[in-house]
Enzyme design. Structure first.
Site, short mmCIF file in Angstrom:
data_model
loop_
_atom_site.label_atom_id
_atom_site.label_comp_id
_atom_site.label_asym_id
_atom_site.label_seq_id
_atom_site.Cartn_x
_atom_site.Cartn_y
_atom_site.Cartn_z
N ASP A 123 59.23 -23.97 93.22
CA ASP A 123 58.45 -24.65 94.24
C ASP A 123 57.70 -25.83 93.61
OD1 ASP A 123 57.48 -24.39 97.10
OD2 ASP A 123 55.56 -24.44 96.03
N GLU A 128 62.86 -27.64 93.84
CA GLU A 128 62.46 -28.01 95.20
C GLU A 128 61.49 -29.18 95.06
OE1 GLU A 128 59.66 -27.64 98.80
OE2 GLU A 128 59.21 -27.32 96.68
#
Length: 657
Positions: free
Chosen positions: A379, A408
């Site tokens: 993330d 990401e």
């Protein structure tokens, strides 16, 4: 004989270029010499186990002295390669002899020079006996005065003899270039259909008091056969850890919570534990291991979220307050991505105690690898130091080269590409926001060529954070169009659960789903939707079946854009030569997509059929893989695409018998 601009490579040359096992890699270099004599170039490859192979490059003939060949390395590990240029004595003689003998100029001299070349070739120790006999006979005939020049010219132009020297060239003036490295990772690093779901929603039930009881790993495991049946190969789980109670977010990211609000899984950590703990509502660590085993039994790998941040009540905040940013008023800074605010999340400050943070993160990653996880979706990696990721991924992959990290990072091109070069095996990309024909041609062309030596895009069609205007207003055709392009344009793509139910209602003024699953449970009736024909699952299943059956779609670098007379009709092909295909047969897919989900389009398309070995104007057969129809096509064809029926053609070029 200079050898320059080698490829594969990365900008600046600091990082290794990379490929996945079985990926067709273009090897290219620039080579030239003075004068008009012919040269040859080959690339010498050394596999991780020490095997050596030699591959001849072909001149591109573009006037820029560029040479290229395609190789599909199969062995995982670090390969080395170098380019070698040489004076091609046979090619130089062949060119001169063809011109001079035909013109009756110096024909006897040319014939004797050729005979001597053949004599040289015959004494090479690795030359097969059959070739030696042919070359001896050819040399004798060239020297035979009774053999006319027209017959000698046939020897000069004999393709079989030319093939002997192409395979085993007579070389002189050998120039050896520098040695370079290529990292070849496991196939799943570059090929895979991803599916994302929240385990807490799978099997969740509404109770009599109106609250919802969380699903568990055991109930989520019941969804695994359906995920596998759709053809997905990787199941990505958002964070599965305890969720903080301090500043917990309510529905739709509100600051007010109600009884039963589960909070955002990305607000990691509570008194039950942190990043090395599972949420007690989901079960135990043993339950998670059982879930991973159940997925593996279905042929699905589990990917786990790695989000380096903490809820205010994470144990890290209490034990290591120095890992966070303290503001002048004494409070700890929470995460922001203006205008979004994440009061329930504290970002880590890597400038404070970097060694302590590195040690802890490595411990956490090793912990989950020990539970059977080999894939991590990371993330927001662009908000952490690049050097940290370079160190972490190199350290983990040195211990286990099968571990894969997906970045990401919806960020600027430089940091996105920097993360890929630093080690991330996969990357989110701008695909989500590339919707028009022009945008898609530019984007897909770039990711398949300009950055393909180091960056592998994973074309997610949606995420819990991203519901684009195209999907909000494109209706069901829009969902089919985006899925078909994602599944065929690159070997990696992903779908977040609910896509197959056409969930397209956004929170006003945003690109997020209304009643976002990040902040609440989602109760979905998959079976009822399929039974009523209101599910895209059969379409996704067909797309993944096509991907499995056609190895051309499991390659990244073979994308070729073609032409149409309509600015809403996107046309591209993916071709794989027989000698590079795992099936031993060539494979060609043509995709024609109406990217306007609100229209019926009819136009002419124009194909460069030479890509798959068909001459312009020559007819060939295509099978429409979504409908089973077959047509006879050529390089100019009429298409009609009704967005409300079938907005995309996926065509297989049939091999001629």
């Amino acid at each position: 004989m200079p050898l320059a601009l080698p490829s594969p490579s990365t900008p600046g040359g600091r990082f290794r270029p990379k490929a996945f096992a079985g990926e067709v890699v273009p090897f290219r270099t620039t080579a030239f010499r003075e004068g008009h004599d012919r040269i040859g170039v080959h690339v010498r490859l050394f596999s991780p186990s020490g095997d050596e192979s030699l591959h001849r490059l072909t001149a591109l003939g573009d006037g820029f002295d560029r040479w290229a060949t395609l190789v599909a390395p199969l062995e995982q590990g670090v390969w080395s390669f170098r380019y070698e240029g040489f004076a091609d004595d046979f090619a130089t003689w062949e060119h001169a002899a063809d011109l001079k003998i035909a013109a009756g100029v110096d024909s006897q001299l040319m014939r004797e020079m050729g005979a001597r070349l053949f004599d040289r070739a015959r004494v090479e120790k690795d030359r097969p006996a059959a070739e030696r006999r042919v070359l001896k006979n050819a040399a004798d005939r060239l020297r035979d005065a009774s053999v006319e020049d027209v017959t000698a010219l046939e020897i000069v132009r004999d393709p079989a003899i030319a093939a002997f020297f192409a395979d085993r060239p007579l070389t002189s003036l050998l120039t050896i270039g520098e040695t370079h490295e290529l990292l070849v990772e496991r196939e799943r690093a570059g090929v895979g259909a991803w599916y994302e779901f929240f385990p807490r929603s799978e099997g969740a039930k509404r109770q009599k008091n109106g609250t919802i009881k969380s699903g568990t790993f055991r109930t989520a495991a019941k969804r695994l056969p359906a995920v596998a049946a759709m053809g997905f190969e990787v199941l990505y789980l958002p964070p599965i850890h305890p969720i903080g109670r301090l500043n917990r977010k309510g529905r739709n990211n509100t600051l007010e919570t109600e009884a039963g609000d589960p909070g955002s899984p990305w607000a990691i950590g509570a008194e039950e534990g942190g990043h090395d703990t599972v949420h007690p509502d989901l079960g135990t660590l043993a339950d998670f291991r059982a879930f991973v085993r159940a997925a593996k039994a279905e042929g699905v790998e589990v990917a786990l979220d790695l989000a380096l941040q903490a809820a205010p009540d994470h144990p890290w905040v209490r034990e290591h307050p120095e890992w966070f940013t303290t503001l002048p008023d004494g409070s700890i800074a929470y995460a922001e991505n203006p205008p979004k605010k994440y009061q329930d999340i504290y970002p880590i400050n890597f400038d404070n105690d970097p060694e302590g943070i590195k040690t802890e993160v490595l411990r956490v990653v090793r912990h989950w690898i020990a539970q059977g996880v080999k894939i991590f979706r990371v993330d927001n990696p662009h908000t952490k130091p690049l050097q940290f990721w370079e160190w972490l991924i190199a350290t983990v992959n040195a211990e286990d080269p099968d571990v894969i990290f997906l970045a990401e990072a919806f960020t600027r091109p430089a940091p996105m590409q920097g993360l890929a070069m630093a080690g991330f095996q996969q990357s989110y990309s701008y695909f989500t926001w590339r919707n028009t024909k022009e945008e898609l041609e530019e984007f897909l062309g770039a990711v398949s060529s300009e950055t393909s030596d180091f960056m592998r895009p994973n074309l997610f069609v949606n995420t819990p954070d991203i519901l684009t205007e195209y999907l909000q207003f494109g209706g069901r055709p829009g969902y089919k169009i985006r899925a078909a392009i994602a599944a065929t344009a690159a070997p990696l793509y992903g779908v977040y659960a609910g896509y197959e139910l056409y969930e397209n209602v956004a929170r006003p003024g945003s690109e997020e789903n209304l009643d976002n699953e990040k902040y609440e449970y989602k109760l979905r009736d998959w079976a009822a939707a399929e039974a009523s024909g209101d599910s895209l699952a059969p379409y996704l299943t067909k797309l993944n079946e096509i991907r499995r059956d056609h190895p051309a779609l499991r390659q990244l670098r073979n994308f070729s854009a073609h032409w149409s007379d309509d600015d809403a009709i996107l046309v591209y092909s993916k071709h794989l030569d027989a000698e590079l295909s795992p099936t031993g047969r060539s494979d060609t897919i043509i995709v024609v997509a109406n990217v306007d989900p609100h229209s019926v389009r009819q136009t002419m398309i124009h194909l460069d059929t030479r890509i798959w070995g068909v001459e312009p104007g020559e007819a060939f057969e295509v099978e429409e893989l979504l409908t089973g129809q077959t047509w006879t096509w050529s390089d100019h064809d009429y298409v009609r695409l009704d967005a409300f029926y079938e907005p995309v053609h996926i065509l297989h070029v049939k091999e001629s018998r």
